[in-house]
Design an enzyme around this catalytic site. Structure first.
Site, PDB file in Angstrom:
ATOM      1  N   GLN A 164      23.340   5.497  36.334  1.00  0.00           N
ATOM      2  CA  GLN A 164      24.607   5.585  37.043  1.00  0.00           C
ATOM      3  C   GLN A 164      24.521   5.962  38.517  1.00  0.00           C
ATOM      4  O   GLN A 164      25.235   5.374  39.336  1.00  0.00           O
ATOM      5  CB  GLN A 164      25.500   6.604  36.317  1.00  0.00           C
ATOM      6  N   GLU A 165      23.703   6.928  38.870  1.00  0.00           N
ATOM      7  CA  GLU A 165      23.712   7.409  40.250  1.00  0.00           C
ATOM      8  C   GLU A 165      22.296   7.603  40.780  1.00  0.00           C
ATOM      9  O   GLU A 165      21.467   8.262  40.155  1.00  0.00           O
ATOM     10  CB  GLU A 165      24.457   8.749  40.366  1.00  0.00           C
ATOM     11  N   GLU A 206      32.068   5.237  43.571  1.00  0.00           N
ATOM     12  CA  GLU A 206      31.822   6.433  44.377  1.00  0.00           C
ATOM     13  C   GLU A 206      31.330   6.111  45.779  1.00  0.00           C
ATOM     14  O   GLU A 206      30.832   6.977  46.486  1.00  0.00           O
ATOM     15  CB  GLU A 206      30.837   7.350  43.646  1.00  0.00           C
ATOM     16  N   ASP A 243      21.237  10.678  38.475  1.00  0.00           N
ATOM     17  CA  ASP A 243      22.133  10.960  37.358  1.00  0.00           C
ATOM     18  C   ASP A 243      22.165   9.719  36.481  1.00  0.00           C
ATOM     19  O   ASP A 243      23.008   8.835  36.655  1.00  0.00           O
ATOM     20  CB  ASP A 243      23.539  11.295  37.843  1.00  0.00           C
ATOM     21  N   GLU A 287      19.804  14.580  36.349  1.00  0.00           N
ATOM     22  CA  GLU A 287      20.993  15.055  35.632  1.00  0.00           C
ATOM     23  C   GLU A 287      21.287  14.139  34.455  1.00  0.00           C
ATOM     24  O   GLU A 287      21.278  12.916  34.608  1.00  0.00           O
ATOM     25  CB  GLU A 287      22.166  15.060  36.615  1.00  0.00           C
ATOM     26  N   ARG A 368      34.565  13.744  40.873  1.00  0.00           N
ATOM     27  CA  ARG A 368      34.622  12.790  39.770  1.00  0.00           C
ATOM     28  C   ARG A 368      34.696  11.382  40.357  1.00  0.00           C
ATOM     29  O   ARG A 368      35.035  11.197  41.523  1.00  0.00           O
ATOM     30  CB  ARG A 368      35.836  13.023  38.869  1.00  0.00           C
ATOM     31  N   SER A 369      34.428  10.392  39.531  1.00  0.00           N
ATOM     32  CA  SER A 369      34.446   9.017  40.038  1.00  0.00           C
ATOM     33  C   SER A 369      35.861   8.564  40.402  1.00  0.00           C
ATOM     34  O   SER A 369      36.056   7.793  41.339  1.00  0.00           O
ATOM     35  CB  SER A 369      33.832   8.062  39.016  1.00  0.00           C
TER      36      SER A 369
END
Length: 425
Positions: A164-165, A206, A243, A287, A368-369
């Site tokens: 995701q990140e 994001e 993440d 994370e 948060r997104s």
């Protein structure tokens, strides 16, 4: 008293993904008014506090929040009007009791948190203090290292990346303002590299780029190259944080990562991937590297890597002291992510932070997104002195609102501001 709550109101607004969320406004007897807006996550842990949605398919595909709005104006307002706004723990306790469920499912965590945030903001105004000093005291002066999501994947971007990140961490900068500059410059260099390679420079939820890459390792290679082209030293000045949000690619007891050759990877195989990456790239933090139910994998990862990098629990803990205590007892991670809307009140969030402090766990604050322009979390990060803030890319107004608020705080503090890396340079 001029500090007593005279009125509470709420209304439906849109977040950064265009879905409804709750905005709450409070008016005190002395005339002070304040507002706060509630964010929403796309990648959420199953034990997060309940975000109340209307379920009316005729409005916003069932995602309206008029029920939560009504709960603020009818039930919560009736219980809180007349109370001194500085009684944050008492106010938060009353709301939890009024809700009567373990996860705020009746009133909605979005309703409860909106009130909790706005009470703190109004109290700070009533006490004529900046929010970070009201929440953290006169010694609150540590600016966090920004952790900037510059490549999006997973539920934040439809680009084929499962993880995701991919974040840059400009922890080697001398000040917060310089760290923001390091990160912004690297972000723009990465855009150029992606465009040169024809990979696409559109952005995800994001603000990070959402290129179509062959796999996650290519994302890491591009980020290192961007850091170097921007004129910085990978690792020493700008590091990398991940993440994966691994719960999102759990299937049948394993992990599905096609780009890494894993149609069904075991926890041990995924751990081997992370081991390879931290040897090859300047990674300082991972994370949610495993699914939220895979506690043994977190324990194994922390045992194997915890002396070298930060292992963070997000979906694992959901800012809930009960789960954080289990993580402490099991030695599952050495850090926790802090998101107030996962638990639902300022008081419960502070309790989770205090538990981390007592146990020696690092903690980092996160947006948060689905965000709004509300910058409460920036002040909160300074107040609680965690030293890390995950706020998305240096792009999109709802992300920049937080980063720019931290710039304001740094300017207000002047020579009193502290900026120090939680990571070994």
């Amino acid at each position: 008293m001029k500090r007593t709550i005279a009125a509470l109101s709420a209304h439906e607004i849109l977040d950064s993904r265009g879905w409804p969320t709750v905005k709450v406004t409070v008016r005190l007897e002395g005339g002070i008014t304040a507002s706060a807006s509630v964010p929403s996550g796309a990648s959420t842990g199953q034990f997060e506090a309940h975000e109340l949605r209307d379920g009316d398919a005729a409005r916003y595909a069932g995602r309206g929040v008029l029920k939560a709005v009504a709960n603020v104006e009818r039930e919560i307002a009736g219980a809180l009007i007349g109370l001194d706004v500085v009684l944050q723990p008492e106010i938060d306790r009353l709301m939890c009791e009024l809700d009567g469920t373990e996860n705020k499912a009746r009133l909605g965590a979005n309703a409860v948190l909106g009130v909790s945030l706005v009470v703190a903001r109004a109290a700070a105004q009533a006490m004529e203090l900046p929010l970070y000093q009201y929440l953290g005291g006169s010694t609150a002066r540590r600016l966090p290292v920004p952790m900037m999501n510059i490549i999006n994947g997973g539920k934040h971007a439809a680009n084929g990346l499962q993880m995701q990140e991919f974040m840059i961490v400009p922890h080697g900068a001398p000040t917060y303002g310089e760290a923001l500059r390091y990160g912004s410059e690297t972000y723009h260099v990465l855009r150029g590299l992606l465009e040169e390679k024809g990979l696409g420079a559109g952005v995800g939820d994001e603000g990070g780029f959402a290129p179509h890459l062959k796999d996650e390792r290519q994302a890491l290679e591009l980020i290192v190259r961007a850091i170097e082209v921007a004129g910085y030293e990978p690792g020493r000045q700008i590091a990398i944080a991940l993440d994966p949000a691994a719960t999102s690619f759990v299937k049948d007891g394993g992990y599905v990562l096609p780009g890494l050759g894993g149609a069904h990877m075991t926890s041990d195989e995924l751990l081997a991937v992370y081991t390879d990456w931290i040897a090859a790239f300047p990674i300082v933090s991972i994370e949610d590297g495993f699914g939220e139910q895979d506690w043994p994998a977190f324990v194994k990862q922390t045992l194997a890597m915890g002396d070298r990098i930060q292992i963070v629990g997000d979906d694992l803990y959901v800012t809930n002291s009960r789960f954080i205590q289990r993580g402490i007892d099991d030695k599952a991670t050495n850090a926790a992510l802090i998101k107030p809307n996962q638990i639902g009140t300022v008081t419960e969030t502070v309790a989770a932070i205090e538990l981390c402090r007592r146990a020696g766990l690092r903690y980092k604050f996160s947006h948060r997104s689905g965000e709004t322009e509300d910058d409460f979390i920036a002040d909160f990060a300074v107040a609680m002195t965690g030293g890390q803030f995950k706020g998305g890319a240096p792009c999109r107004g709802e992300r920049l609102a937080k980063y720019n608020r931290l710039l304001e705080i740094e300017h207000q503090l002047g020579g009193e501001a502290i900026f120090s890396s939680p990571f070994v340079a």
